[in-house]
Design a protein around this motif. Sequence first.
Motif, PDB file in Angstrom:
ATOM      1  N   SER A 100      -9.632   2.065 -14.151  1.00 30.13           N
ATOM      2  CA  SER A 100      -8.970   1.380 -13.045  1.00 30.13           C
ATOM      3  C   SER A 100      -8.818  -0.089 -13.392  1.00 30.13           C
ATOM      4  O   SER A 100      -9.439  -0.577 -14.338  1.00 30.13           O
ATOM      5  CB  SER A 100      -9.806   1.530 -11.769  1.00 30.13           C
ATOM      6  OG  SER A 100      -8.976   1.632 -10.647  1.00 30.13           O
ATOM      7  N   ARG A 101      -7.989  -0.767 -12.618  1.00 28.89           N
ATOM      8  CA  ARG A 101      -7.806  -2.207 -12.814  1.00 28.89           C
ATOM      9  C   ARG A 101      -9.126  -2.941 -12.530  1.00 28.89           C
ATOM     10  O   ARG A 101      -9.555  -3.794 -13.291  1.00 28.89           O
ATOM     11  CB  ARG A 101      -6.698  -2.661 -11.854  1.00 28.89           C
ATOM     12  CG  ARG A 101      -6.400  -4.093 -11.825  1.00 28.89           C
ATOM     13  CD  ARG A 101      -5.308  -4.370 -10.816  1.00 28.89           C
ATOM     14  NE  ARG A 101      -5.694  -3.989  -9.440  1.00 28.89           N
ATOM     15  CZ  ARG A 101      -5.052  -4.355  -8.354  1.00 28.89           C
ATOM     16  NH1 ARG A 101      -3.963  -5.097  -8.465  1.00 28.89           N
ATOM     17  NH2 ARG A 101      -5.454  -3.990  -7.162  1.00 28.89           N
ATOM     18  N   SER A 102      -9.791  -2.578 -11.418  1.00 28.89           N
ATOM     19  CA  SER A 102     -11.081  -3.194 -11.078  1.00 28.89           C
ATOM     20  C   SER A 102     -12.207  -2.439 -11.787  1.00 28.89           C
ATOM     21  O   SER A 102     -12.000  -1.336 -12.288  1.00 28.89           O
ATOM     22  CB  SER A 102     -11.322  -3.126  -9.575  1.00 28.89           C
ATOM     23  OG  SER A 102     -10.164  -3.502  -8.886  1.00 28.89           O
ATOM     24  N   TYR A 104     -15.199  -0.189 -11.811  1.00 28.10           N
ATOM     25  CA  TYR A 104     -15.879   0.827 -10.995  1.00 28.10           C
ATOM     26  C   TYR A 104     -16.998   1.498 -11.793  1.00 28.10           C
ATOM     27  O   TYR A 104     -17.249   2.693 -11.629  1.00 28.10           O
ATOM     28  CB  TYR A 104     -14.876   1.889 -10.510  1.00 28.10           C
ATOM     29  CG  TYR A 104     -13.931   1.410  -9.436  1.00 28.10           C
ATOM     30  CD1 TYR A 104     -14.373   1.151  -8.143  1.00 28.10           C
ATOM     31  CD2 TYR A 104     -12.586   1.239  -9.705  1.00 28.10           C
ATOM     32  CE1 TYR A 104     -13.499   0.709  -7.161  1.00 28.10           C
ATOM     33  CE2 TYR A 104     -11.700   0.803  -8.729  1.00 28.10           C
ATOM     34  CZ  TYR A 104     -12.168   0.545  -7.452  1.00 28.10           C
ATOM     35  OH  TYR A 104     -11.303   0.116  -6.479  1.00 28.10           O
ATOM     36  N   THR A 134      -2.955   5.706  -8.746  1.00 29.65           N
ATOM     37  CA  THR A 134      -2.810   4.296  -8.378  1.00 29.65           C
ATOM     38  C   THR A 134      -1.951   4.208  -7.121  1.00 29.65           C
ATOM     39  O   THR A 134      -1.376   5.209  -6.676  1.00 29.65           O
ATOM     40  CB  THR A 134      -2.108   3.507  -9.493  1.00 29.65           C
ATOM     41  OG1 THR A 134      -0.838   4.085  -9.691  1.00 29.65           O
ATOM     42  CG2 THR A 134      -2.885   3.545 -10.780  1.00 29.65           C
ATOM     43  N   SER A 135      -1.830   2.991  -6.583  1.00 31.52           N
ATOM     44  CA  SER A 135      -1.014   2.827  -5.374  1.00 31.52           C
ATOM     45  C   SER A 135       0.461   3.108  -5.706  1.00 31.52           C
ATOM     46  O   SER A 135       0.864   2.985  -6.872  1.00 31.52           O
ATOM     47  CB  SER A 135      -1.162   1.409  -4.831  1.00 31.52           C
ATOM     48  OG  SER A 135      -0.645   0.492  -5.763  1.00 31.52           O
ATOM     49  N   SER A 162       1.634   9.599  -2.467  1.00 30.56           N
ATOM     50  CA  SER A 162       2.011  10.195  -1.181  1.00 30.56           C
ATOM     51  C   SER A 162       3.522  10.255  -0.950  1.00 30.56           C
ATOM     52  O   SER A 162       3.954  10.809   0.057  1.00 30.56           O
ATOM     53  CB  SER A 162       1.364   9.419  -0.029  1.00 30.56           C
ATOM     54  OG  SER A 162      -0.008   9.321  -0.246  1.00 30.56           O
ATOM     55  N   SER A 288      -5.427   2.151   2.828  1.00 31.91           N
ATOM     56  CA  SER A 288      -5.027   0.760   2.602  1.00 31.91           C
ATOM     57  C   SER A 288      -3.636   0.504   3.182  1.00 31.91           C
ATOM     58  O   SER A 288      -2.836   1.438   3.344  1.00 31.91           O
ATOM     59  CB  SER A 288      -5.004   0.480   1.097  1.00 31.91           C
ATOM     60  OG  SER A 288      -3.940   1.190   0.494  1.00 31.91           O
TER      61      SER A 288
HETATM   62  P1  NAP Z   1      -4.004   2.827  -2.568  1.00 37.42           P
HETATM   63  O1  NAP Z   1      -4.180   1.495  -1.977  1.00 37.42           O
HETATM   64  O2  NAP Z   1      -2.746   3.527  -2.288  1.00 37.42           O
HETATM   65  O3  NAP Z   1      -4.264   2.739  -4.136  1.00 37.42           O
HETATM   66  C1  NAP Z   1      -5.392   2.120  -4.660  1.00 37.42           C
HETATM   67  C2  NAP Z   1      -5.440   2.366  -6.136  1.00 37.42           C
HETATM   68  O4  NAP Z   1      -4.329   1.738  -6.785  1.00 37.42           O
HETATM   69  C3  NAP Z   1      -6.701   1.790  -6.747  1.00 37.42           C
HETATM   70  O5  NAP Z   1      -7.164   2.665  -7.731  1.00 37.42           O
HETATM   71  C4  NAP Z   1      -6.182   0.480  -7.347  1.00 37.42           C
HETATM   72  O6  NAP Z   1      -6.924   0.096  -8.458  1.00 37.42           O
HETATM   73  C5  NAP Z   1      -4.809   0.870  -7.816  1.00 37.42           C
HETATM   74  N1  NAP Z   1      -3.929  -0.297  -7.901  1.00 37.42           N
HETATM   75  C6  NAP Z   1      -3.424  -1.044  -6.896  1.00 37.42           C
HETATM   76  N2  NAP Z   1      -2.641  -2.028  -7.375  1.00 37.42           N
HETATM   77  C7  NAP Z   1      -2.669  -1.918  -8.726  1.00 37.42           C
HETATM   78  C8  NAP Z   1      -2.049  -2.633  -9.792  1.00 37.42           C
HETATM   79  N3  NAP Z   1      -1.246  -3.680  -9.562  1.00 37.42           N
HETATM   80  N4  NAP Z   1      -2.276  -2.220 -11.065  1.00 37.42           N
HETATM   81  C9  NAP Z   1      -3.085  -1.166 -11.304  1.00 37.42           C
HETATM   82  N5  NAP Z   1      -3.698  -0.430 -10.335  1.00 37.42           N
HETATM   83  C10 NAP Z   1      -3.481  -0.803  -9.067  1.00 37.42           C
HETATM   84  O7  NAP Z   1      -5.253   3.695  -2.016  1.00 37.42           O
HETATM   85  P2  NAP Z   1      -5.814   5.153  -2.357  1.00 37.42           P
HETATM   86  O8  NAP Z   1      -6.181   5.729  -1.053  1.00 37.42           O
HETATM   87  O9  NAP Z   1      -6.880   5.038  -3.383  1.00 37.42           O
HETATM   88  O10 NAP Z   1      -4.583   6.012  -2.910  1.00 37.42           O
HETATM   89  C11 NAP Z   1      -4.339   6.212  -4.273  1.00 37.42           C
HETATM   90  C12 NAP Z   1      -3.084   7.068  -4.426  1.00 37.42           C
HETATM   91  O11 NAP Z   1      -3.325   8.355  -3.857  1.00 37.42           O
HETATM   92  C13 NAP Z   1      -1.892   6.483  -3.689  1.00 37.42           C
HETATM   93  O12 NAP Z   1      -0.741   6.633  -4.460  1.00 37.42           O
HETATM   94  C14 NAP Z   1      -1.791   7.313  -2.436  1.00 37.42           C
HETATM   95  O13 NAP Z   1      -0.463   7.407  -1.971  1.00 37.42           O
HETATM   96  C15 NAP Z   1      -2.317   8.662  -2.915  1.00 37.42           C
HETATM   97  N6  NAP Z   1      -2.926   9.477  -1.876  1.00 37.42           N
HETATM   98  C16 NAP Z   1      -3.845   8.933  -1.076  1.00 37.42           C
HETATM   99  C17 NAP Z   1      -4.386   9.714  -0.060  1.00 37.42           C
HETATM  100  C18 NAP Z   1      -5.426   9.159   0.878  1.00 37.42           C
HETATM  101  O14 NAP Z   1      -5.706   9.789   1.871  1.00 37.42           O
HETATM  102  N7  NAP Z   1      -6.012   8.028   0.612  1.00 37.42           N
HETATM  103  C19 NAP Z   1      -3.985  11.050   0.099  1.00 37.42           C
HETATM  104  C20 NAP Z   1      -3.041  11.566  -0.784  1.00 37.42           C
HETATM  105  C21 NAP Z   1      -2.516  10.778  -1.759  1.00 37.42           C
HETATM  106  P3  NAP Z   1      -8.181  -0.902  -8.276  1.00 37.42           P
HETATM  107  O15 NAP Z   1      -8.958  -0.379  -7.133  1.00 37.42           O
HETATM  108  O16 NAP Z   1      -8.849  -0.782  -9.597  1.00 37.42           O
HETATM  109  O17 NAP Z   1      -7.619  -2.264  -7.995  1.00 37.42           O
END
Ligand code: NAP
Length: 368
Positions: A100-102, A104, A134-135, A162, A288
Amino acid sequence: MIPFSSAKPLKFPSSFPPFLQSLSPFVSLHSPPIPSIRNPPPRLRILSLDAAQPFDYETQFKSQYLKSNALKIAVVGFGNFGQFLSKTILRHGHTILPHSRSDYSLAAADLGLTFFHDLNDLCEQHPEVVLLSTSILSIEEVLGKFPFQRLRRNTLFVDVLSVKEFPRSVMVKYLPEEFDILCTHPMFGPESGKGSWAGLPFVFDKVRIGNDPYRLGRCNKFLTIFEKEGCRMVEMSCAEHDKCAAGSQFVTHTMGRVLEKFGLESSPINTKGYETLLNLVENTAGDSFDLYYGLFMYNKNALEQLQKLDMAFESLKKDLFGHLHNVCRNQLFGGSVEKPVLYLEQKLLTDGTTPVEAPSMEISREER
Ligand code: NAP
């Protein structure tokens, strides 16, 4: 007292498996010493012969089966959702390489994993699958600088974003042609999928999977994780997914966020309906803002849904205030109010196809 002579080798019945027979010289039953006041009878000890041992045929067979089906999966984006997925994937015997970027490292260590700070190092481990978690907003940036050349010449890329049309087009654009692409959306999150994934929808689109047994098998092994967890497997195109998701998922997230801003609070007399609203806020508040913004920005159907919601709210307010206005007018002028006409908003909400009859107390066109 049991009449066993001391240290007598135990003979197993011939029906026992051969490897147990071979243990016979090493297993003996000791006759207990004669109990007396000085020497009280020993406590009964039960030694189980049935517990699974690493040398058992079944155990060896099971571990061989798990190894042969195990995938080495790189998880890129080890945030909230990446970690949530990894926990379950690990239970299926697969290997996870998190990045990941951060940093963990601690979260990874909690799961018994080694965290990769450098994506180059991770790629040199030659994972069979790269899981992009990732996002939505960052996917293009992440893939734009991905060291594909360090991976195996053929690797399966899976995304769990998503929205679906956008990552599909980004992957098709950036990934080398010989890489496989599987677009997925587990339609649940750390809150809604906390206890179990049974019955929860898992959408997937095999965008580009090479037609040889290894590549087909690899893709199926990945999908099997979700099948075995009891997910409802839904194969549909990315475009179809985005259309359906805007009407359901985006609206759900929007209502959750509106109610969160509104500031719902629990009370001692919560109704079931109110509990549902509180749960909705809880389910969506943990995600988020990047995720929500991604649903809006990268699903072309989302704006239309937002406008429809806005119009529905306005229409409802007009229903209420119009009703009140008429009651006041009736009181003031003794009921000489004109007959009602159709609502423009309701016509729009029903796509202009089904004109809706206005209820008797609605306001007239002149008044609006
Ligand atoms: P998110 O805010 O959508 O994504 C966070 C993730 O993205 C973290 O791993 C973060 O890395 C990474 N990230 C953000 N900006 C970045 C950048 N500029 N460069 C590299 N990495 C970056 O929250 P999430 O809930 O963890 O979701 C992750 C993915 O799963 C998303 O695409 C979301 O649509 C999908 N998803 C989520 C859910 C849910 O319920 N949460 C359900 C289904 C699908 P760091 O933390 O290392 O900064």
